[in-house]
Write a protein that holds these residues in place. Structure first.
Motif, PDB file in Angstrom:
ATOM      1  N   VAL A   1       8.850 -14.802   2.558  1.00 47.22           N
ATOM      2  CA  VAL A   1       9.860 -14.523   3.577  1.00 47.22           C
ATOM      3  C   VAL A   1       9.291 -13.523   4.584  1.00 47.22           C
ATOM      4  CG1 VAL A   1      12.185 -13.645   4.009  1.00 47.22           C
ATOM      5  CG2 VAL A   1      11.717 -15.001   1.957  1.00 47.22           C
ATOM      6  N   GLY A   2       8.707 -12.456   4.026  1.00 50.51           N
ATOM      7  CA  GLY A   2       8.029 -11.460   4.865  1.00 50.51           C
ATOM      8  C   GLY A   2       6.543 -11.471   4.538  1.00 50.51           C
ATOM      9  N   PRO A   3       5.735 -10.777   5.326  1.00 50.52           N
ATOM     10  CA  PRO A   3       4.286 -10.761   5.095  1.00 50.52           C
ATOM     11  C   PRO A   3       3.896 -10.230   3.718  1.00 50.52           C
ATOM     12  CG  PRO A   3       4.804  -9.884   7.264  1.00 50.52           C
ATOM     13  CD  PRO A   3       6.116 -10.076   6.555  1.00 50.52           C
ATOM     14  N   ASP A   4       2.837 -10.791   3.167  1.00 49.75           N
ATOM     15  CA  ASP A   4       2.206 -10.287   1.942  1.00 49.75           C
ATOM     16  C   ASP A   4       1.684  -8.885   2.263  1.00 49.75           C
ATOM     17  OD1 ASP A   4      -0.159  -9.733   0.206  1.00 49.75           O
ATOM     18  OD2 ASP A   4       0.371 -11.675  -0.659  1.00 49.75           O
ATOM     19  N   LEU A   5       1.992  -7.923   1.377  1.00 50.71           N
ATOM     20  CA  LEU A   5       1.637  -6.532   1.688  1.00 50.71           C
ATOM     21  C   LEU A   5       0.447  -6.014   0.876  1.00 50.71           C
ATOM     22  CD1 LEU A   5       5.223  -4.944   1.938  1.00 50.71           C
ATOM     23  CD2 LEU A   5       3.794  -5.883   3.762  1.00 50.71           C
ATOM     24  N   THR A   6      -0.226  -6.893   0.112  1.00 51.13           N
ATOM     25  CA  THR A   6      -1.287  -6.434  -0.792  1.00 51.13           C
ATOM     26  C   THR A   6      -2.319  -5.556  -0.087  1.00 51.13           C
ATOM     27  OG1 THR A   6      -0.995  -8.563  -1.868  1.00 51.13           O
ATOM     28  CG2 THR A   6      -2.837  -7.213  -2.616  1.00 51.13           C
ATOM     29  N   HIS A   7      -2.648  -5.899   1.174  1.00 55.62           N
ATOM     30  CA  HIS A   7      -3.665  -5.124   1.894  1.00 55.62           C
ATOM     31  C   HIS A   7      -3.110  -4.590   3.208  1.00 55.62           C
ATOM     32  CE1 HIS A   7      -6.594  -6.273  -1.102  1.00 55.62           C
ATOM     33  NE2 HIS A   7      -6.059  -7.485  -1.052  1.00 55.62           N
ATOM     34  N   LEU A   8      -1.844  -4.218   3.161  1.00 56.49           N
ATOM     35  CA  LEU A   8      -1.147  -3.746   4.371  1.00 56.49           C
ATOM     36  C   LEU A   8      -1.935  -2.659   5.108  1.00 56.49           C
ATOM     37  CD1 LEU A   8       1.404  -3.418   6.192  1.00 56.49           C
ATOM     38  CD2 LEU A   8       2.273  -1.830   4.486  1.00 56.49           C
ATOM     39  N   ALA A   9      -2.445  -1.704   4.361  1.00 62.66           N
ATOM     40  CA  ALA A   9      -3.065  -0.535   5.005  1.00 62.66           C
ATOM     41  C   ALA A   9      -4.372  -0.894   5.723  1.00 62.66           C
ATOM     42  CB  ALA A   9      -3.311   0.559   3.972  1.00 62.66           C
ATOM     43  N   SER A  10      -4.934  -2.063   5.413  1.00 63.87           N
ATOM     44  CA  SER A  10      -6.199  -2.431   6.057  1.00 63.87           C
ATOM     45  C   SER A  10      -5.974  -3.199   7.360  1.00 63.87           C
ATOM     46  CB  SER A  10      -7.052  -3.267   5.094  1.00 63.87           C
ATOM     47  OG  SER A  10      -6.482  -4.557   4.945  1.00 63.87           O
ATOM     48  N   ARG A  11      -4.720  -3.493   7.675  1.00 62.58           N
ATOM     49  CA  ARG A  11      -4.457  -4.267   8.893  1.00 62.58           C
ATOM     50  C   ARG A  11      -4.349  -3.381  10.130  1.00 62.58           C
ATOM     51  NH1 ARG A  11       0.341  -7.343   6.207  1.00 62.58           N
ATOM     52  NH2 ARG A  11      -0.827  -8.502   4.650  1.00 62.58           N
ATOM     53  N   GLY A  12      -4.642  -3.973  11.262  1.00 63.76           N
ATOM     54  CA  GLY A  12      -4.639  -3.201  12.504  1.00 63.76           C
ATOM     55  C   GLY A  12      -3.281  -3.132  13.177  1.00 63.76           C
ATOM     56  N   ILE A  13      -2.421  -4.098  12.885  1.00 65.02           N
ATOM     57  CA  ILE A  13      -1.152  -4.158  13.616  1.00 65.02           C
ATOM     58  C   ILE A  13       0.032  -4.239  12.653  1.00 65.02           C
ATOM     59  CG2 ILE A  13      -2.021  -5.151  15.769  1.00 65.02           C
ATOM     60  CD1 ILE A  13      -1.340  -7.946  14.676  1.00 65.02           C
ATOM     61  N   LEU A  14       1.195  -3.842  13.166  1.00 65.54           N
ATOM     62  CA  LEU A  14       2.453  -3.918  12.413  1.00 65.54           C
ATOM     63  C   LEU A  14       3.428  -4.802  13.181  1.00 65.54           C
ATOM     64  CD1 LEU A  14       3.588  -0.336  11.321  1.00 65.54           C
ATOM     65  CD2 LEU A  14       2.913  -2.227   9.834  1.00 65.54           C
ATOM     66  N   GLY A  15       4.331  -5.435  12.451  1.00 66.10           N
ATOM     67  CA  GLY A  15       5.385  -6.207  13.112  1.00 66.10           C
ATOM     68  C   GLY A  15       4.823  -7.279  14.024  1.00 66.10           C
ATOM     69  N   SER A  16       3.740  -7.944  13.593  1.00 57.95           N
ATOM     70  CA  SER A  16       3.123  -9.009  14.366  1.00 57.95           C
ATOM     71  C   SER A  16       2.702  -8.535  15.750  1.00 57.95           C
ATOM     72  CB  SER A  16       4.074 -10.212  14.466  1.00 57.95           C
ATOM     73  OG  SER A  16       3.330 -11.411  14.536  1.00 57.95           O
ATOM     74  N   GLY A  17       2.147  -7.322  15.787  1.00 61.37           N
ATOM     75  CA  GLY A  17       1.562  -6.842  17.032  1.00 61.37           C
ATOM     76  C   GLY A  17       2.462  -5.963  17.866  1.00 61.37           C
ATOM     77  N   VAL A  18       3.691  -5.731  17.411  1.00 63.01           N
ATOM     78  CA  VAL A  18       4.613  -4.941  18.241  1.00 63.01           C
ATOM     79  C   VAL A  18       4.115  -3.495  18.366  1.00 63.01           C
ATOM     80  CG1 VAL A  18       6.296  -4.302  16.432  1.00 63.01           C
ATOM     81  CG2 VAL A  18       7.055  -4.560  18.778  1.00 63.01           C
ATOM     82  N   VAL A  19       3.490  -2.978  17.317  1.00 67.92           N
ATOM     83  CA  VAL A  19       2.848  -1.652  17.375  1.00 67.92           C
ATOM     84  C   VAL A  19       1.567  -1.679  16.541  1.00 67.92           C
ATOM     85  CG1 VAL A  19       4.881  -0.172  17.784  1.00 67.92           C
ATOM     86  CG2 VAL A  19       4.314  -0.877  15.445  1.00 67.92           C
ATOM     87  N   ASP A  20       0.691  -0.700  16.793  1.00 73.57           N
ATOM     88  CA  ASP A  20      -0.505  -0.552  15.964  1.00 73.57           C
ATOM     89  C   ASP A  20      -0.098  -0.008  14.599  1.00 73.57           C
ATOM     90  OD1 ASP A  20      -2.276  -1.483  17.848  1.00 73.57           O
ATOM     91  OD2 ASP A  20      -2.610   0.492  18.733  1.00 73.57           O
ATOM     92  N   ASN A  21      -0.896  -0.334  13.609  1.00 75.75           N
ATOM     93  CA  ASN A  21      -0.587   0.127  12.256  1.00 75.75           C
ATOM     94  C   ASN A  21      -1.092   1.556  12.061  1.00 75.75           C
ATOM     95  OD1 ASN A  21       0.097   0.315   9.595  1.00 75.75           O
ATOM     96  ND2 ASN A  21      -1.420  -1.152   8.851  1.00 75.75           N
ATOM     97  N   THR A  22      -0.258   2.515  12.468  1.00 74.94           N
ATOM     98  CA  THR A  22      -0.581   3.929  12.263  1.00 74.94           C
ATOM     99  C   THR A  22       0.478   4.498  11.314  1.00 74.94           C
ATOM    100  OG1 THR A  22       0.837   4.682  14.069  1.00 74.94           O
ATOM    101  CG2 THR A  22      -1.446   4.122  14.636  1.00 74.94           C
ATOM    102  N   PRO A  23       0.196   5.633  10.652  1.00 73.13           N
ATOM    103  CA  PRO A  23       1.198   6.214   9.740  1.00 73.13           C
ATOM    104  C   PRO A  23       2.516   6.492  10.462  1.00 73.13           C
ATOM    105  CG  PRO A  23      -0.929   7.271   9.422  1.00 73.13           C
ATOM    106  CD  PRO A  23      -1.087   6.354  10.603  1.00 73.13           C
ATOM    107  N   GLU A  24       2.436   6.992  11.715  1.00 72.08           N
ATOM    108  CA  GLU A  24       3.671   7.313  12.461  1.00 72.08           C
ATOM    109  C   GLU A  24       4.486   6.046  12.691  1.00 72.08           C
ATOM    110  OE1 GLU A  24       0.488   8.074  13.955  1.00 72.08           O
ATOM    111  OE2 GLU A  24       0.534   9.841  12.661  1.00 72.08           O
ATOM    112  N   ASN A  25       3.807   4.978  13.121  1.00 71.21           N
ATOM    113  CA  ASN A  25       4.521   3.730  13.412  1.00 71.21           C
ATOM    114  C   ASN A  25       5.093   3.096  12.143  1.00 71.21           C
ATOM    115  OD1 ASN A  25       4.132   3.851  16.150  1.00 71.21           O
ATOM    116  ND2 ASN A  25       2.221   2.695  16.100  1.00 71.21           N
ATOM    117  N   LEU A  26       4.344   3.212  11.035  1.00 70.91           N
ATOM    118  CA  LEU A  26       4.833   2.644   9.778  1.00 70.91           C
ATOM    119  C   LEU A  26       6.091   3.392   9.325  1.00 70.91           C
ATOM    120  CD1 LEU A  26       4.509   0.645   7.464  1.00 70.91           C
ATOM    121  CD2 LEU A  26       2.974   2.262   6.339  1.00 70.91           C
TER     122      LEU A  26
END
Ligand code: CUA
Length: 311
Positions: free
Chosen positions: A249-274
């Motif tokens: 239903v939602g994205p597989d999160l096994t390697h979430l922290a290694s990805r560059g983007i969050l929310g399909s590109g809506v923001v970069d994957n930074t701790p603040e954005n997460l």
């Protein structure tokens, strides 16, 4: 993510063939425009009505002229047809029985499953250079459209009716993919990354994606995992080794922290954005299907600590 799409910078044999056909057609159409427009302008000036001059010679029904202006457009159409057919065979060779990659469009993100290794990723597709990757495209809900500008053709992801395409970038680098068919409020933010890299880097990446998540040693992170399980996150998100349920239903999160983007590109994957995302996904991406769980600041810290271990 860069907003610029490289449609005019073809980086695959298919994109190159499409681009070249577009240039060829543009040249031909420009020549036709100049010839027709020029003839009209010339005739307007040369045969303008003048006081006392007789009408110019009438040529209606002139056989030779009619043959010529039928033959020329016919030759142009046949010429373009041959080049178009050649381009189509380059862009769209027959798909193999088993594609290399299964891509599934969701409102509002992309799931990708590597059929060889079994790796499952979201919104970030890695490809080895030098090997054409065949893709089977599906949709889990509505009609989407998959496009990696400069690399792939555009093709629809239709529920219950798979489509096929090839991905074959020739230059290493990160390409931006988009959804190009309106599919709901967050249609714009269905972006994804395509990373083309050498075979060894790709193999290492794919191996890393196959690793399951381990139980966190840090106590705060362990509390985060407990929370993740308790808050029904597992109903939508899989984490390999923790919850192997193919939620899908939602994205597989096994390697979430290694990805560059969050929310399909809506923001970069930074701790603040997460953190902002977990606080209220609707604030970051209005209309996203993830609800607001109203986590307390303490719960957010635990979850963040846990997600940070998902490398
Ligand atoms: Cu998915 Cu537009």
């Amino acid at each position: 993510m860069s907003g610029l799409l490289g449609a005019f910078d073809p980086q695959s044999p298919g994109a190159r063939a499409t681009f070249d056909l577009g240039i060829l057609a543009t040249i031909i159409f420009t020549l036709i425009f100049v010839a027709v427009g020029g003839t009209i302008v010339y005739s307007l000036v040369r045969f303008r009505w003048r006081e006392g001059e007789p009408d110019p010679k009438q040529i209606a029904g002139h056989k030779t002229i009619e043959l010529v202006w039928t033959a020329i457009p016919l030759a142009i159409v046949v010429f373009l047809f041959v080049f178009t057919a050649r381009t189509m065979s380059t862009v769209d060779p027959a798909p193999p029985a088993r594609p290399d990659l299964l891509v599934i469009g969701h409102q509002f993100w992309w799931e990708a499953r590597y059929t060889g290794s079994g790796a499952v990723v979201a919104n970030e597709i890695h490809l080895p250079l030098g090997k054409p990757f065949s893709v089977r495209l599906e949709s889990a809900d509505v009609v989407h459209e998959f496009w990696v500008a400069g690399v792939s053709r555009k093709i629809q992801a239709i529920p219950g009716r798979p489509n096929y395409l090839w991905l074959e970038p020739t230059r290493p680098g990160t390409y931006t993919g988009v959804c190009t068919e309106f599919c709901g409020v967050q249609h714009t933010w269905m972006r994804f990354r395509v990373v083309a890299e050498d075979a060894a880097t790709f193999a290492a990446w794919e191996q890393a994606q196959l690793q399951p998540a381990t139980l966190p040693a840090d106590p705060v992170a362990a509390q985060g995992l407990t929370l993740f399980r308790a808050m029904s996150c597992v109903n939508c998100h899989a984490i390999k080794g923790i919850s192997d349920l193919r939620a899908g239903v939602g994205p597989d999160l096994t390697h979430l922290a290694s990805r560059g983007i969050l929310g399909s590109g809506v923001v970069d994957n930074t701790p603040e954005n997460l953190r902002l995302w977990l606080e209220d996904p609707q604030q970051v991406k209005p209309g996203v299907l993830m609800p607001n769980y109203h986590f307390t600041p303490e719960q957010l810290t635990r979850l963040m600590s846990y997600f940070n271990t998902l490398r």
